[in-house]
Design an enzyme around this catalytic site. Structure first.
Site, short mmCIF file in Angstrom:
data_model
loop_
_atom_site.label_atom_id
_atom_site.label_comp_id
_atom_site.label_asym_id
_atom_site.label_seq_id
_atom_site.Cartn_x
_atom_site.Cartn_y
_atom_site.Cartn_z
N GLU A 246 37.40 -1.11 -82.87
CA GLU A 246 36.51 -1.50 -84.38
C GLU A 246 36.19 -0.46 -85.24
O GLU A 246 35.37 0.44 -84.82
CB GLU A 246 35.28 -2.39 -83.97
CG GLU A 246 34.66 -3.21 -84.91
CD GLU A 246 33.39 -2.48 -85.34
OE1 GLU A 246 33.64 -1.98 -86.62
OE2 GLU A 246 32.31 -2.62 -85.06
N CYS A 280 28.92 -0.90 -90.20
CA CYS A 280 30.19 -1.17 -90.58
C CYS A 280 30.35 -2.48 -91.35
O CYS A 280 31.54 -2.57 -92.03
CB CYS A 280 31.10 -1.35 -89.22
SG CYS A 280 30.49 -2.42 -88.16
#
Length: 514
Positions: A246, A280
């Site tokens: 990720e 993020c």
């Protein structure tokens, strides 16, 4: 046992160490022994030896141990948040949220684990295979290595360790050297206070430690930058070790003319500046339809100016804290200066705060375009750029004009906003909300494009840690199957008649007519 503990302590004290700094005041809060390749190899070998017994407990048995971890976390939320604040510079409201996420995730996979990775009976699609029993069992990768970042030290480490452990794997985590303390305390509690099986540990250090972990484990879960991910993938390829990653994001938010502008402004403020933008899935780009642009910018700017930045404690009082990683602050400064030099207007913020500590204020930029770094590259800080667009089509084009594809948000009437969301090239699209897609454990969360490989949460989030084993059993035991040797003309003709009958979809071919 006492002798072993003394020996272990002596070994740790003789190794090199690194300091952990409080980013809010630059004080040294801990010195942590560094684990080199030898220590990493020994740790992985130890948990690997204990993994078969852990797997043999079954999902229900493993869940009982993780429920004990859940209860320990619930009973120590204040202490966990204390450590989190010291090592990250987060405000209390955000530091406290990590424990909430983890306890919910344990409950989720404890409830859903058997549905996702329990044995499956599979009906054969072909009548020819009805004489066989078809089953799938899911076996874990023996040891999962988790390499986690500094922005959410528990969510982005234990958030992957929990489903991996529930799946039956042993887990070794290499946390960021910037924020290793909170995770270390929880792992130590698993070992000593909870008395959990010795299948869960942590190794501390820099890049060399992470590299050593990649070489030793059977599956790698990496969270961080795409630049580092490419190195991890290249190294893992040498041993054909699977990797889930990720990575970064440059998340857009689209505000349509049909939006509730006040809600959109409030949501954008939180979505862009929560955790000082060090998320993020932070909102980093805003595309606003022309009819509501002026109203949105005014409301949004007012909200941003009311954000309280600073450090608090157990008594909540601040909205956002410090920057956690000084090199990231330099990137933030560079993006703002690049935009300013290219003609952007700094509506609020735009200058690094005074120390001690590492502070950057919430910053809003207008008159931006995609020639500027702030609209192209991941900023990962409290900065957002706003572009005016004519309509939804003009918003979607620049929103998708990025190498990232992690998450996005669209605000507008429900039907229109969802229609626009379906056109975005991202792993998660929030409609009339921001960030919450990550909290929905029932659905997958992951990135498209350069934002990652693989997914967290839902069925994907646990199945990535297991391998399917198909078990095909004969219902009737005879001396010889029709497919066995010897091949004869008669048997081949019989088999052809049978297969033609079941595979053809018209009666002419079923009857053997050509």
């Amino acid at each position: 046992m006492a002798i072993d503990t003394v020996t272990e302590s002596a070994e740790k004290s003789s190794r090199e160490s690194f300091e952990v700094i409080n980013p809010a005041d630059e004080s040294v809060i801990a010195s942590v022994p560094l684990d080199g390749p030898a220590e990493v190899a020994a740790t992985v070998a130890r948990v690997r030896a204990n993994q078969p017994a852990w797997e043999a407990l079954g999902i229900k048995g493993r869940a009982q141990w993780l429920y004990k971890l859940r209860d320990w976390i619930l009973d120590h939320q204040d202490e966990i948040a204390d450590t989190m604040q010291r090592e990250t510079g987060k405000v209390r409201g955000e530091a406290a949220g990590e424990a909430v996420y983890l306890t919910d995730l344990i409950n989720f996979y404890g409830k859903k684990g058997h549905k996702y990775i329990g044995d499956e009976k599979v009906p054969a699609h072909s009548p020819l295979m009805k004489v066989k029993k078809l089953k799938i069992q899911y076996r874990p990768y023996p040891v999962v290595g988790v390499i986690s970042p500094w922005n959410f030290p528990l969510i982005l480490s234990l958030g992957d360790a929990i489903p991996a452990l529930m799946a039956g794997a042993a887990v070794v985590i290499k946390p960021s050297e910037i924020t290793p303390l909170g995770l270390g305390e929880i792992v130590e509690a698993w070992k000593t206070e909870i008395g959990g099986p010795d299948v869960f540990d942590v190794v501390n250090g820099m890049g060399e430690t992470g590299s050593a972990l990649v070489d030793e484990v059977d599956f790698v879960q990496f969270t961080g930058s795409d630049r580092t991910a490419k190195k991890v993938l290249a190294q893992a390829a040498e041993t054909l070790t699977p990797v889930s990653a990720e990575l970064g994001g440059k998340d857009p938010m689209i505000i349509l003319r049909s939006a509730n502008v006040e809600r959109a402004a409030n949501a954008a403020t939180w979505g862009a500046f929560a955790n000082a933008g060090q998320v993020c899935i932070s909102v980093e780009r805003l595309y606003v339809e022309e009819p509501v642009y002026d109203e949105f910018v005014a409301r949004f700017t007012d909200e941003v100016r009311n954000i309280k930045q600073g450090m608090d404690g157990r008594e909540h009082g601040m909205d956002i804290g410090a920057m956690t990683f000084p090199p990231q602050t330099k990137i933030v400064e560079d993006h703002v200066e690049d935009a300013r030099d290219a003609g952007a207007t700094v509506v609020t913020g735009g200058q690094r705060g005074e120390g001690p500590g590492d502070w950057y204020p919430p910053t809003v930029l207008t008159e931006v375009d995609h020639s500027m770094k702030v609209m192209r590259d991941e900023t990962f800080g409290p900065v957002v750029g706003i572009m005016k667009v004519r309509d939804a089509d003009e918003a979607v084009r620049p929103a998708n004009d990025t190498r990232y594809g992690l998450a996005a948000s669209v605000f507008g009437s429900k039907r229109e906003a969802e229609a626009v969301a379906r056109r975005l090239e991202v792993g998660t699209a929030n409609v009339n909300d921001v960030l919450v897609g990550f909290l929905a454990s029932d659905v997958p969360m992951g990135g498209w494009k350069d934002s990652g490989i693989g997914f967290r949460h839902g069925e994907y989030g646990i199945k990535k840690f297991v391998r399917p084993e198909s078990i095909v059993s004969s219902r009737f035991i005879t001396k010889r199957e029709p497919l066995y040797f010897p091949y004869t003309q008669k048997r081949r003709e019989q088999l052809r008649k049978i297969t033609d009958f079941f595979n053809a979809r018209d009666w002419r071919r079923r009857r053997g007519r050509r």
